[in-house]
Design an enzyme around this catalytic site. Structure first.
Site, PDB file in Angstrom:
ATOM      1  N   HIS A   1       1.250  -1.354  -0.379  1.00 11.11           N
ATOM      2  CA  HIS A   1      -0.353   0.000   0.210  1.00 11.11           C
ATOM      3  C   HIS A   1       0.853   1.425  -0.433  1.00 11.11           C
ATOM      4  CE1 HIS A   1      -2.759   2.728   1.685  1.00 11.11           C
ATOM      5  NE2 HIS A   1      -3.631   2.308   1.047  1.00 11.11           N
TER       6      HIS A   1
ATOM      7  N   ASP B   1       3.157  -3.739   7.967  1.00 13.40           N
ATOM      8  CA  ASP B   1       1.903  -3.002   8.087  1.00 13.40           C
ATOM      9  C   ASP B   1       1.058  -4.223   8.087  1.00 13.40           C
ATOM     10  OD1 ASP B   1      -0.520  -1.913   6.854  1.00 13.40           O
ATOM     11  OD2 ASP B   1      -0.015  -1.490   5.156  1.00 13.40           O
TER      12      ASP B   1
ATOM     13  N   GLN C   1      -4.500  -5.264   7.652  1.00 12.07           N
ATOM     14  CA  GLN C   1      -5.613  -5.869   6.515  1.00 12.07           C
ATOM     15  C   GLN C   1      -5.398  -7.238   7.348  1.00 12.07           C
ATOM     16  OE1 GLN C   1      -7.407  -5.217   4.422  1.00 12.07           O
ATOM     17  NE2 GLN C   1      -6.722  -2.893   4.138  1.00 12.07           N
TER      18      GLN C   1
ATOM     19  N   LYS D   1     -10.731  -0.227   9.893  1.00 12.55           N
ATOM     20  CA  LYS D   1     -11.382  -1.822   9.654  1.00 12.55           C
ATOM     21  C   LYS D   1     -11.365  -3.200  10.458  1.00 12.55           C
ATOM     22  CE  LYS D   1      -7.106  -0.397   5.945  1.00 12.55           C
ATOM     23  NZ  LYS D   1      -8.309  -0.032   5.125  1.00 12.55           N
TER      24      LYS D   1
ATOM     25  N   CYS E   1      -5.236   1.999  -3.679  1.00 10.56           N
ATOM     26  CA  CYS E   1      -3.684   2.939  -3.530  1.00 10.56           C
ATOM     27  C   CYS E   1      -2.478   2.200  -3.386  1.00 10.56           C
ATOM     28  CB  CYS E   1      -3.244   3.680  -1.732  1.00 10.56           C
ATOM     29  SG  CYS E   1      -4.833   4.676  -1.591  1.00 10.56           S
TER      30      CYS E   1
END
Length: 409
Positions: free
Chosen positions: A121, A198, A201, A224, A364
């Site tokens: 991302h 990261d 997700q 999220k 993104c």
């Protein structure tokens, strides 16, 4: 509790869009919020609204207890060793920028390597891109396989003794790929590098144990994972955070201020300048309570089942190209696709007319779009409140989209 019962706990899902019951397939962009999270924020503003830490009055004490209580919930949720390793931020983007602009600024030098992947991302690409430019470091990319996965062999070839930082997403927001973070961390450490994960997700969808992963830094967003927007977390190993300088100054992060010098609070507060995101943190704590009640393993298994069901259903639709692993167990509940001769924005527009919310664009991840040789894609993403009936509606909507554009052209 099954998905149909869980769906009833989300008030926004009980509505019609364009004359159809809403099917929300955009949770990778932001998830919906259950009653319990909404009520926790409402209760704070109605009953406890006050700034935290410095006040000695009752409202301030109650607000502080809830705010710091949320920090302990996060610590437990990701299995950090101490709440001093849990820093509240505005989200994943802010967390990664904090690492790059503090740890990266002070530790990366000319000639060092920063290793990332093509699937990142922008929030886990641009901070490292800009840091490499400022420091004269080399930005390197781990190659990807045709199915959108990366191999440990390629990681070993890319990470060298010159590598200072490896920054990689746990789960791709486009491909759904679940990366082998624990093994990548081991390779990074064997080469003397630090790893930044990261987790935007991954954290909403699976159990995360930062101590087991042995990652140096881990970042994620609340919105999220059923929490409000504007709240996120930066996890870092204590010994690293202790030696990092803040990037924002003033308010809550100060200890003593003189005319020409100042000192900072201890961890984690030295990184939380200004009035904290109090309501957001409380909402995040409530979201963690909610997710833990459902069970993270149950959520992951449900999404794997939905992904497999959707892959099988879409395989019957001519003209659909699906990106990412075809094995549902190797991917999260993200399904990115294109429909032949139809622009993704047109696909999303027709689906919206049927009450089905999907995302369209570059997500993104423009370098990944270039790697896929497309300008944009459409994306359906699933969460704990989605059902097989939602997938059926989605596939029926795609068939209607095909029919509509075949008539037009």
């Amino acid at each position: 509790m099954n998905a149909k019962e869980i769906r009833k706990l989300f008030p926004i899902l009980d509505q019609e869009v364009n004359g159809h019951p809403l099917v929300y397939l955009d949770s990778a962009a932001t998830s919906q919020k259950p009653y319990s999270v909404i009520e926790s924020i409402d209760s704070y503003y109605k009953e406890d609204n006050s700034n935290v830490h410095r006040g000695v009055h009752t409202l301030g004490t109650r607000a502080t207890d809830k705010y710091e209580g949320a920090r302990e919930k996060v610590r437990r949720f990701i299995n950090a060793s101490s709440t001093s390793e849990v820093i509240f931020t505005r989200g994943t983007t802010t967390s990664i920028n904090t690492i790059a602009n503090s740890f990266g600024r002070d530790n990366v030098k000319e000639g060092d390597e920063i290793v990332i992947s093509y699937m990142e991302h922008h929030s886990n690409l641009i901070p490292w891109q800009q840091l490499a430019k400022r420091k004269g470091a080399t930005l390197k990319y781990i190659p990807m396989q045709e199915d959108g996965t990366i191999t440990l062999e390629d990681v070993r070839k890319t990470v060298t003794s010159q590598t200072k930082i490896v920054a990689i997403m746990y789960v791709s927001n486009v491909l759904g790929t679940i990366n082998p973070i624990k093994e990548i961390t081991k390779i990074a450490h064997e080469n003397g590098a630090y790893i930044v994960v990261d987790g935007a997700q991954s954290t909403p969808h699976m159990k995360v144990d930062v101590q087991d992963l042995d990652c140096d830094f881990y970042a994620f967003s609340g919105h999220k994972m059923c929490a409000p927007t504007g709240i996120g977390v930066l996890y870092g190993k204590r010994e690293l955070l202790e030696n990092m300088e803040p990037v924002e100054f003033g308010g809550e992060m100060i200890d003593f201020v003189d005319l020409y010098d100042s000192t900072w609070k201890e961890l984690p507060w030295k990184f939380e300048g200004g009035t904290p995101i109090i309501a957001g943190a409380i909402g995040l704590g409530a979201a963690i309570d909610f997710l833990e009640e459902i069970g993270m393993d149950n959520i992951l298994n449900h999404e794997h089942a939905l992904a497999e069901y959707a892959l099988n259903k879409l395989s019957t639709v001519d003209g659909v190209t699906i990106y990412g692993p075809k094995d549902a167990t190797k991917r999260a509940g993200v399904l990115t696709f294109n429909l032949d001769d139809v622009h993704p924005h047109d696909v999303a527009t027709v689906l919206d007319a049927e009450g089905i919310a999907v995302r369209a664009g570059h997500h993104c991840a423009q370098p990944l779009m270039k790697w896929l040789k497309v300008s944009a894609t459409a994306r359906a993403s699933f969460y704990l409140y989605n059902t097989e009936e939602d997938i059926d509606r989605f596939v029926a909507g795609l068939l209607k989209t095909k029919e509509y554009f075949s008539d037009v052209f």
